[in-house]
Structure formats: structure tokens, C-alpha cells
Design a protein around this motif. Structure first.
Motif, short mmCIF file in Angstrom:
data_model
loop_
_atom_site.label_atom_id
_atom_site.label_comp_id
_atom_site.label_asym_id
_atom_site.label_seq_id
_atom_site.Cartn_x
_atom_site.Cartn_y
_atom_site.Cartn_z
N ASP A 235 2.42 -7.49 30.30
CA ASP A 235 2.43 -9.04 29.02
C ASP A 235 3.98 -9.47 29.47
O ASP A 235 4.98 -9.20 28.81
CB ASP A 235 1.83 -9.35 28.28
N SER A 236 4.04 -11.39 30.48
CA SER A 236 5.73 -10.67 30.08
C SER A 236 6.15 -12.20 29.00
O SER A 236 7.27 -12.53 29.68
CB SER A 236 5.95 -10.92 31.29
N GLU A 237 4.95 -12.53 27.96
CA GLU A 237 5.63 -13.68 27.02
C GLU A 237 6.99 -12.95 26.42
O GLU A 237 7.45 -14.46 26.56
CB GLU A 237 4.45 -13.46 26.29
N LYS A 238 7.16 -12.21 25.95
CA LYS A 238 8.37 -11.46 25.72
C LYS A 238 10.13 -12.20 26.34
O LYS A 238 10.61 -13.04 25.65
CB LYS A 238 8.54 -10.63 25.09
N ALA A 239 9.70 -12.29 27.51
CA ALA A 239 10.80 -12.20 28.64
C ALA A 239 11.16 -14.13 28.87
O ALA A 239 12.17 -15.30 28.76
CB ALA A 239 10.27 -11.41 29.58
N GLU A 240 9.94 -14.93 28.46
CA GLU A 240 9.52 -16.01 28.96
C GLU A 240 10.33 -16.78 27.50
O GLU A 240 11.31 -17.57 27.55
CB GLU A 240 8.13 -16.25 29.03
N ARG A 241 9.79 -16.39 26.39
CA ARG A 241 10.44 -16.74 25.60
C ARG A 241 12.24 -16.29 25.32
O ARG A 241 12.45 -17.26 24.36
CB ARG A 241 9.93 -16.10 23.75
N GLU A 242 12.97 -15.20 25.20
CA GLU A 242 13.57 -15.03 24.67
C GLU A 242 15.00 -14.84 26.31
O GLU A 242 16.03 -15.11 25.62
CB GLU A 242 13.75 -12.91 24.25
N LEU A 243 14.04 -14.27 27.61
CA LEU A 243 14.96 -14.50 28.29
C LEU A 243 15.23 -15.90 29.03
O LEU A 243 15.55 -16.30 30.17
CB LEU A 243 15.05 -13.74 29.53
N GLY A 244 13.90 -16.86 29.14
CA GLY A 244 13.95 -18.46 29.93
C GLY A 244 13.22 -18.12 31.22
O GLY A 244 13.37 -18.34 31.92
N TRP A 245 12.75 -16.51 30.96
CA TRP A 245 12.07 -16.32 32.64
C TRP A 245 10.53 -16.11 32.60
O TRP A 245 9.46 -15.85 31.83
CB TRP A 245 13.05 -14.54 32.87
N ARG A 246 10.25 -16.48 34.04
CA ARG A 246 8.87 -16.70 34.27
C ARG A 246 9.01 -15.84 36.01
O ARG A 246 9.34 -16.47 36.48
CB ARG A 246 8.40 -17.73 33.81
N PRO A 247 7.85 -15.86 36.06
CA PRO A 247 7.55 -15.20 38.05
C PRO A 247 6.88 -16.45 38.28
O PRO A 247 6.65 -17.27 37.49
CB PRO A 247 6.56 -14.96 37.60
N GLN A 248 7.47 -17.02 39.62
CA GLN A 248 7.91 -17.81 40.10
C GLN A 248 7.12 -17.65 41.71
O GLN A 248 6.32 -18.61 42.10
CB GLN A 248 9.21 -18.59 40.61
N VAL A 249 6.86 -16.24 42.10
CA VAL A 249 6.55 -16.25 43.65
C VAL A 249 5.17 -15.76 43.10
O VAL A 249 4.62 -14.69 42.55
CB VAL A 249 7.44 -15.64 44.22
N GLN A 250 5.06 -16.01 43.87
CA GLN A 250 3.07 -15.71 44.41
C GLN A 250 2.47 -14.77 45.22
O GLN A 250 2.89 -14.64 46.44
CB GLN A 250 1.95 -17.22 44.48
N PHE A 251 2.00 -14.29 44.77
CA PHE A 251 1.39 -13.05 45.69
C PHE A 251 1.23 -12.70 47.51
O PHE A 251 2.28 -12.43 48.57
CB PHE A 251 0.71 -12.23 45.19
#
Ligand SMILES: NC(=O)c1ccc[n+]([C@@H]2O[C@H](COP(=O)([O-])OP(=O)(O)OC[C@H]3O[C@@H](n4cnc5c(N)ncnc54)[C@H](O)[C@@H]3O)[C@@H](O)[C@H]2O)c1
Length: 311
Positions: A276-292
Motif C-alpha cells: 500500500d503506497s498511499e503514504k508515498a502519495e500523500r507525503e511524497l506526491g508519488w504514485r505509480p504510473q506505468v501499467q504492468f
């Protein structure tokens, strides 16, 4: 900025070194070439063939280069080797990392970014995807060593004011990963299928992992320069992909029509993980962008060109 990238002759950190150069940073790559390759170090980076456990050589590099940012990726990454030879694993992954930390403190480095693991730290979590506050129960000594370094970082933060960000990666894949490595099933399968050799799946093909693409990992590292001080962040997609799905996707991209062989599951391997990378989204503004599927096409195209000697 002046940036030292340890492990920059390897898969992930060579991409990070390239991204720093593209930002206009001055980059020094430190790597002993035990698993990395000199030709993977970007041409515009300085290079020092130094072992991170060599105290004298490391201190000299830090004093001469005086890095503002340190991206610490050099490591013994073979999970099974960590079980066979835990002392060696600890020597590189714990003592080598301590060396990096001490030098950063002595040189007043502004930020140390540490490559930890989300795949090998949580064991078999009760709930998936696993968030950062999920209990830490590593199933390998590699995971124990990575967690030990996280604790040293936190202690040095309290004692010496060391500023750091810990990134716990899921299974990273993409162009540049070795096809002959111990880890990196996407690249290994691609290498085998493109030369018409049959890949082996350990188990029934139903084990699942979280695959995060290299470009997304590089973006997380750049985000961590400006944000996430003293924080720990999962860097994954939250999606579980089974070994069979990896096989099928890579086969499709490689035009391979064979079937896998199935062998016994290997000891110490977890069955399911996703982060779960929600914390990275909240605090780093990071979200994965590339689909498998897109990442797989890119990786297979890279392996095809590399095997044909075009790279
Ligand atoms: N690949 C993944 O899926 C993944 C997942 C979680 C965490 N990580 C972490 O990311 C980092 C990079 O992993 P990678 O997949 O690029 O591996 P890699 O093996 O391609 O890169 C590691 C590099 O470290 C170098 N190195 C090893 N021991 C050294 C030593 N004693 N002194 C100096 N250099 C040394 C190697 O030569 C290699 O170039 C590692 O810290 C790894 O634990 C990787």
C-alpha cells in the motif's frame, strides 16, 4: 547538487544516476562491480570502484566529493545467499551501510535516501496490500539486515540529526535488469523465452508479487530529495500479480508459445505480497504510473536489443 550514488553500476541505481545527471547534478557512482557492470555507469558520471565496507576509501571519497545528496543502493541482493551466508550479507548490507551513514554525518550530507525492501520485510501480512505500519516479520536474513539499517538510520536521526528517507521497494522490473541474475523474474523469463528456452516456475504459479516499474522507482527517488524527511515509504502498486500471469504476459510480449516447467517451491519464499503506497502519495506526491503490460513490453524490447548486441 553533488550526489553520490552507491550501487550505480547496478540495475536500479544506474537509472537513478542518469536521472540526477539529467537534472544537472554532479554524480559520483561508487560500486565494487561485484554484480554491477562498468558499462552501466552513465558516461557523464564520475566512477570509483570502491567497496562500501572499505572504511578508508569511503571516507576519502566523501571528503573529496562532499556530497549534498547520497542515494544508497549498493547491496548484496540475493535473498537465498543471505540465508546461506548471513555474515557476508550483514557485512555488506549492515556494516557497509553504517559506513555510508557515518560518512554522511561527518560531511554534513543534506539527505540520505536508502533503498530498503517492502517485498522482504513484512513476511506474510494478514492484510494486503500491506501498509508501512504492518508488523515487520522478515522471512529472510536479507530482510533482517535491511530493517536493521532502517533502525540505525532512525537512531542516527535522533543522535546526530542525520536526514534520511527510506524507500521500501516492491519487486522492481524494467530495462537494464540482468537476465542472468538471481532476482528479477521478468528479465529472467524474457531472456529465456527470447532464446527459446523454457522458464521454470517454482510452485504452482499462484504466488503473487507487486511489480513496480523502474521509471516509477526513479521518480520516487527524485521526490524523496525534496520531501519525506525521516520517513519510510512503500513504493509499489498495490496490485498482486501471480507468477503465472508474469509468465503469460512476458510470453505474449516475446512471442513465446511454450509452457513453463513447474518445480518445487523454494524455502523461505513468501506466498503473497503487495504494498500500500498511499503514504508515498500523500507525503511524497508519488504514485505509480506505468501499467504492468506496458512495462513488460518495454522490458522485453530491451532484452531483445541487448541480446542482439544493439545496446
Ligand atoms: N530489484 C528489486 O526488486 C529490489 C527490491 C527491493 C529493494 N531493492 C534494493 O535496491 C538496491 C539496488 O538493487 P538492484 O536490483 O539494482 O541490484 P543490483 O545487484 O543490480 O545493484 C546492486 C549494486 O551494488 C553493488 N555492490 C554490491 N556489493 C557492494 C559493495 N560491497 N560495495 C560496493 N558496491 C556493491 C553491485 O556491484 C551492484 O552494482 C539494493 O539495495 C536492493 O536491496 C531492490
Amino acid at each position: 547538487m553533488r550526489v553520490i550514488v552507491t550501487g550505480g553500476a547496478g540495475f536500479i541505481a544506474s537509472h537513478i544516476a542518469t536521472a540526477h545527471l539529467a537534472r544537472g547534478d554532479e554524480v559520483l557512482v561508487v560500486d565494487n562491480l561485484s554484480a554491477g557492470r562498468r558499462e552501466c555507469v552513465p558516461a557523464a558520471a564520475e566512477f570509483a570502484e570502491v567497496d562500501i565496507t572499505d572504511r578508508g576509501a569511503m571516507a576519502k571519497l566523501w571528503q573529496q566529493f562532499r556530497p549534498q545528496i547520497v542515494s544508497h543502493h549498493a547491496a548484496q541482493i540475493d535473498v537465498r545467499k543471505s540465508v546461506e551466508d548471513p555474515a557476508y550479507d550483514a557485512q555488506v548490507n549492515i556494516l557497509g551501510s553504517l559506513n555510508v551513514m557515518k560518512n554522511c554525518i561527518e560531511c554534513g550530507t543534506k539527505k540520505l535516501v536508502f533503498a530498503s525492501t517492502g517485498g522482504a520485510i513484512y513476511g506474510e501480512p494478514e492484510q494486503l496490500p500491506a501498509a508501512e505500519d504492518c508488523p515487520v516479520r522478515p522471512m529472510s536474513l536479507y530482510g533482517v539486515a535491511k530493517y536493521a539499517v532502517e533502525q540505525y538510520l532512525a537512531a542516527y536521526g535522533r543522535l546526530e540529526g542525520l536526514n534520511y528517507t527510506i524507500l521500501r521497494y516492491a519487486n522492481v522490473y524494467g530495462p537494464g535488469q540482468r537476465t542472468d541474475g538471481e532476482a528479477g523474474v521478468v528479465a529472467i523469463f524474457a531472456g529465456l523465452m527470447l532464446s527459446n528456452r523454457q522458464p521454470t516456475i517454482f510452485g504452482q504459479g499462484d504466488k503473487t508479487r507487486d511489480y513496480v516499474y523502474i521509471e516509477d522507482v526513479v521518480r520516487a527517488n527524485l521526490a524523496a530529495i525534496e520531501a519525506g524527511d525521516g520517513g519510510t515509504y512503500n513504493i509499489g502498486t498495490g496490485v498482486q500479480t501471480s507468477d503465472q500471469q508474469v509468465f503469460d504476459q512476458v510470453a505474449k510480449a516475446a512471442g513465446y508459445e511454450g509452457k513453463p516447467t513447474y518445480a518445487d517451491e523454494r524455502k523461505g519464499e513468501i506466498r503473497h505480497i503487495a504494498l500500500d503506497s498511499e503514504k508515498a502519495e500523500r507525503e511524497l506526491g508519488w504514485r505509480p504510473q506505468v501499467q504492468f503490460p506496458h512495462g513488460i513490453l518495454q522490458t522485453v524490447a530491451y532484452v531483445r536489443e541487448a541480446d542482439a548486441g544493439l545496446l
